[in-house]
Design an enzyme around this catalytic site. Structure first.
Site, PDB file in Angstrom:
ATOM      1  N   ASP A   1       0.826  -1.199   0.000  1.00 24.13           N
ATOM      2  CA  ASP A   1       0.000   0.000   0.000  1.00 24.13           C
ATOM      3  C   ASP A   1       0.867   1.258   0.000  1.00 24.13           C
ATOM      4  O   ASP A   1       0.349   2.378  -0.078  1.00 24.13           O
ATOM      5  CB  ASP A   1      -0.997   0.000   1.159  1.00 24.13           C
ATOM      6  CG  ASP A   1      -0.343  -0.106   2.528  1.00 24.13           C
ATOM      7  OD1 ASP A   1       0.902  -0.127   2.612  1.00 24.13           O
ATOM      8  OD2 ASP A   1      -1.089  -0.173   3.536  1.00 24.13           O
ATOM      9  N   SER A   2       2.184   1.064   0.022  1.00 22.98           N
ATOM     10  CA  SER A   2       3.114   2.170  -0.215  1.00 22.98           C
ATOM     11  C   SER A   2       2.864   2.824  -1.565  1.00 22.98           C
ATOM     12  O   SER A   2       3.313   3.960  -1.810  1.00 22.98           O
ATOM     13  CB  SER A   2       4.559   1.672  -0.148  1.00 22.98           C
ATOM     14  OG  SER A   2       4.737   0.520  -0.963  1.00 22.98           O
TER      15      SER A   2
ATOM     16  N   ASP B   1      -0.409  -6.469   0.240  1.00 24.31           N
ATOM     17  CA  ASP B   1      -0.945  -5.757   1.402  1.00 24.31           C
ATOM     18  C   ASP B   1      -2.466  -5.731   1.403  1.00 24.31           C
ATOM     19  O   ASP B   1      -3.095  -5.513   0.350  1.00 24.31           O
ATOM     20  CB  ASP B   1      -0.476  -4.303   1.377  1.00 24.31           C
ATOM     21  CG  ASP B   1       0.731  -4.048   2.248  1.00 24.31           C
ATOM     22  OD1 ASP B   1       0.965  -4.813   3.206  1.00 24.31           O
ATOM     23  OD2 ASP B   1       1.462  -3.075   1.975  1.00 24.31           O
TER      24      ASP B   1
ATOM     25  N   LYS C   1      -0.395  -9.739   3.549  1.00 22.60           N
ATOM     26  CA  LYS C   1       0.209  -9.012   4.672  1.00 22.60           C
ATOM     27  C   LYS C   1      -0.833  -8.145   5.356  1.00 22.60           C
ATOM     28  O   LYS C   1      -1.559  -7.397   4.698  1.00 22.60           O
ATOM     29  CB  LYS C   1       1.382  -8.152   4.200  1.00 22.60           C
ATOM     30  CG  LYS C   1       2.091  -7.435   5.356  1.00 22.60           C
ATOM     31  CD  LYS C   1       3.438  -6.888   4.949  1.00 22.60           C
ATOM     32  CE  LYS C   1       3.363  -5.632   4.134  1.00 22.60           C
ATOM     33  NZ  LYS C   1       2.804  -4.484   4.915  1.00 22.60           N
TER      34      LYS C   1
ATOM     35  N   GLU D   1      -1.498  -5.526   8.875  1.00 26.38           N
ATOM     36  CA  GLU D   1      -0.938  -4.777   9.982  1.00 26.38           C
ATOM     37  C   GLU D   1      -1.781  -5.007  11.234  1.00 26.38           C
ATOM     38  O   GLU D   1      -2.982  -5.238  11.152  1.00 26.38           O
ATOM     39  CB  GLU D   1      -0.897  -3.278   9.649  1.00 26.38           C
ATOM     40  CG  GLU D   1       0.010  -2.944   8.482  1.00 26.38           C
ATOM     41  CD  GLU D   1       0.135  -1.439   8.246  1.00 26.38           C
ATOM     42  OE1 GLU D   1      -0.257  -0.657   9.147  1.00 26.38           O
ATOM     43  OE2 GLU D   1       0.619  -1.053   7.174  1.00 26.38           O
TER      44      GLU D   1
ATOM     45  N   GLU E   1       9.121  -3.481  10.993  1.00 25.32           N
ATOM     46  CA  GLU E   1       9.545  -2.221  10.383  1.00 25.32           C
ATOM     47  C   GLU E   1      10.018  -1.206  11.410  1.00 25.32           C
ATOM     48  O   GLU E   1       9.363  -0.981  12.432  1.00 25.32           O
ATOM     49  CB  GLU E   1       8.391  -1.614   9.564  1.00 25.32           C
ATOM     50  CG  GLU E   1       8.756  -0.301   8.898  1.00 25.32           C
ATOM     51  CD  GLU E   1       7.725   0.181   7.890  1.00 25.32           C
ATOM     52  OE1 GLU E   1       7.901   1.295   7.362  1.00 25.32           O
ATOM     53  OE2 GLU E   1       6.746  -0.550   7.633  1.00 25.32           O
TER      54      GLU E   1
END
Length: 263
Positions: free
Chosen positions: A45-46, A84, A112, A114, A181
């Site tokens: 999602d960067s 993501d 992935k 979070e 991270e």
């Protein structure tokens, strides 16, 4: 080159070898990275920041991730494709399962997410349904406003111990990989030693099992101030694919990250 699977990453950990990971958002760069030997590609999602120009990853939608996943999946070669889940996909178990299922249908091979220990139930439900999960800890960009900015996490003893405990809890729930991270190198090593699954680091020191960077950072084209853990590999390379190859080889040889890239 052999196809990279979760089994490949586990074997790297058992053998004490490292593996390389890199973000990718389209077919051309995915092909170049795969040909350079990159083990894992991440549709991150960067993209909200490096492609769309947002100040954070929060505006990225499932439709955005779905589109870029399809593009990368067509050209990923032997690389393992991690994808993501965007902001608020983890707002309920039902949405988590639905969104992850859509991305798996687009070609994702590892999802992935979070979140801390509270994500255990969601990870358990995903793995029960055959979805491999990478749990993202430390600096989680979707919580950037809660953190008050992009700050190193786990400097304090209590917080560091909590991150280790969260990693153990999420692995117990079924997480196949941990991504850590922006934490002190000592914490990266502690998490790596605390869990049996592979640990990928970005700004987490040299002692984790794999390293990941944003593709634009590897190529030195990111706008604004570069994080400490970034290195421009294009500067001394012949071309983009050579930059990716240099990054891959430096990770495999443990030349990257060096001391100056660590917290």
């Amino acid at each position: 080159m052999k196809t990279v699977t979760l089994g490949t990453l586990r074997e790297c950990k058992r053998a004490g070898e490292t593996f390389s990971c890199l973000t990718a958002y389209d077919a051309s760069f995915a092909h170049a990275a795969s040909q350079a030997g990159i083990d894992v590609l991440l549709v991150g999602d960067s993209l909200g920041m490096v492609l769309q120009g947002h100040a954070s990853t929060l505006p990225v939608t499932l439709a955005d991730i779905r589109y870029h996943t399809r593009c990368v999946a067509r050209a990923k070669g032997q690389s393992l494709l991690m994808v993501d889940l965007p902001f608020m996909s983890n707002s309920s178990i039902e949405r988590l399962l639905q969104d992850a299922g859509e991305l798996m249908r687009m070609g994702a091979e590892l999802i992935k997410v979070e979140g801390e220990a509270w994500m255990a139930e969601g990870i358990r439900e995903l793995t029960r349904r055959g979805v491999p999960v990478c749990a993202h800890l430390g600096l989680t960009p979707q919580s950037v406003y809660q953190f008050g900015g992009y700050k190193v996490q786990g400097r304090e003893t209590e917080r560091a111990e909590q991150i280790v405990a969260d990693a153990r809890a999420l692995v117990a729930a079924g997480a196949s990989v941990i991504l850590l991270e922006c934490v002190p190198a000592s914490l990266g090593k502690a998490v790596r030693n605390a869990v049996e699954v592979p640990v990928i680091g970005i700004g987490a020191g040299p002692d984790v099992d794999g390293q990941i960077l944003v593709m634009h950072d590897v190529l030195g084209v990111s706008a604004g101030r570069s994080p400490r853990f970034v290195k421009n590999f294009l500067k001394d390379a012949a071309d983009v694919q050579d930059a990716f190859r240099r990054y891959h080889e430096d990770v495999k040889a443990r030349r990257f990250p060096a001391e100056e890239h660590c917290f």
